[in-house]
Write a protein that holds these residues in place. Structure first.
Motif: not given
Length: 328
Positions: A189-198, A217-221, A291-296, A301-306
């Motif tokens: 849905l609009p606005p189609f803005e880039r996600v800067t954090g999650a 992390a895999s989809k938003l890079r 394939e989506i499960y595989e990419s997840a 290792n890209k997940v920040d655990r605080g």
């Protein structure tokens, strides 16, 4: 109808199945696959069979339950055949293996597989480190595990990432279907803005929360924060940060979530924690690699655990400084 065959053989079980088919008119023409369930012989076995029976109404199949008993007992195979109202839309064969036979589940399963039908293996509790290399896993097109049901869910999920092979999946991933659908719809849905954090908040040992963070992390890079929720079960909340405002889903009670996004009123959405029977029914709908499960898995290792992630980064930075000082 339930038929007990104590101290039997797979040949006798097959003969009894043929006899029941000829006597009652039951046949295997409508069976689309063979579901092999590997578990221990315990009270939990009936819950697993109930879930398989529920799934069989959508996917008529032959269910073979390999229930491993005491390994120190004498070698014995006790079988049970369930048909009709006791087997949903399937036929259930329960094999209770004792003594040396407890480790020979594959050899007992092979004579009972449906001809020319795909095989799906399911470990509802403790699973092998590498399902593909397990004797029963080698027979299967799809291999289903459940990290949430194991003693150490986080470590089990890490093992899945290391040993992943085409056809592997985990019910911790299946439980995310509604969450992924809601988040994807919100970003459409609009606005189609880039996600800067999650960030994803949930129980410390929730493998579903870990996989959701890895999927984002895999989809938003970008790195995704994984935090511990102060209360609630499983996944509690997800926040996607954008310039115009955050997209937030908060589910404090494990049943109903609140979706908030800029420019729209808050909405209550159904996010009931999914039962095993619903998850296994969903997984039986596909026999191709996920394939989506595989990419997840690869993005874990890209997940920040605080604090833990910060400590790791600090340690790595200290090593780098020490190495540079030594080189100079």
């Amino acid at each position: 109808m339930i038929i007990d065959l104590p101290a039997t053989t797979t040949s006798q079980v097959n003969s009894k199945l043929v006899h029941l088919r000829e006597q009652g008119g039951a046949n295997t023409i409508g069976r689309v696959l063979t579901l092999v369930i590997v578990t221990d012989d315990s009270e939990r076995t009936e819950d697993v069979i109930d879930a398989a029976n529920h799934a069989s109404r959508e996917h008529p199949c032959r269910v073979i339950v390999v229930a491993r008993g005491a390994k120190k007992a004498a070698a014995r195979l006790d079988a049970q055949i369930r048909v009709g109202g006791d087997a949903g839309a399937s036929e259930v064969i329960v094999l209770r293996l004792y003594g040396p036979l407890a480790s020979e589940g594959a050899s007992c399963v092979v004579p009972l597989l449906l001809p020319d039908a795909p095989v799906v293996a399911w470990w509802p509790f403790e699973a092998p480190t590498s399902p593909e290399k397990d004797p029963i896993g080698r027979l299967a097109t799809r291999r289903i595990t459940d990290a949430a049901a194991e003693r150490n869910p986080t470590r089990s999920l890490e093992a899945r990432a290391k040993s992943y092979a085409d056809g592997d999946t985990d019910l911790a991933w299946t439980r995310l279907t509604l969450w992924r659908a809601l988040l994807a719809a919100a970003l459409d849905l609009p606005p189609f803005e880039r996600v800067t954090g999650a960030s994803v908040s949930g129980e410390t040992d929730s493998p579903s929360a870990d996989l959701l963070a890895a999927w984002l992390a895999s989809k938003l890079r970008l790195p995704v924060k994984r935090t511990k929720a102060k209360s609630g079960q499983g996944i509690v909340s997800v926040v996607l940060e954008r310039r115009s405002g955050n997209i937030e889903i908060h589910r404090p009670d494990g049943a109903v979530g609140l979706l908030s996004q800029p420019g729209q009123p808050d909405r209550r959405v159904a996010l009931q924690r999914r039962a095993v029977r619903d998850c296994i029914a969903e997984e039986l709908r596909r026999l191709d690699p996920d394939e989506i499960y595989e990419s997840a898995l690869k993005a874990l290792n890209k997940v920040d655990r605080g604090r833990g992630a910060a400590a790791t980064r600090k340690a790595n930075a200290a090593k780098k400084v020490k190495a540079e000082a030594t080189a100079s």
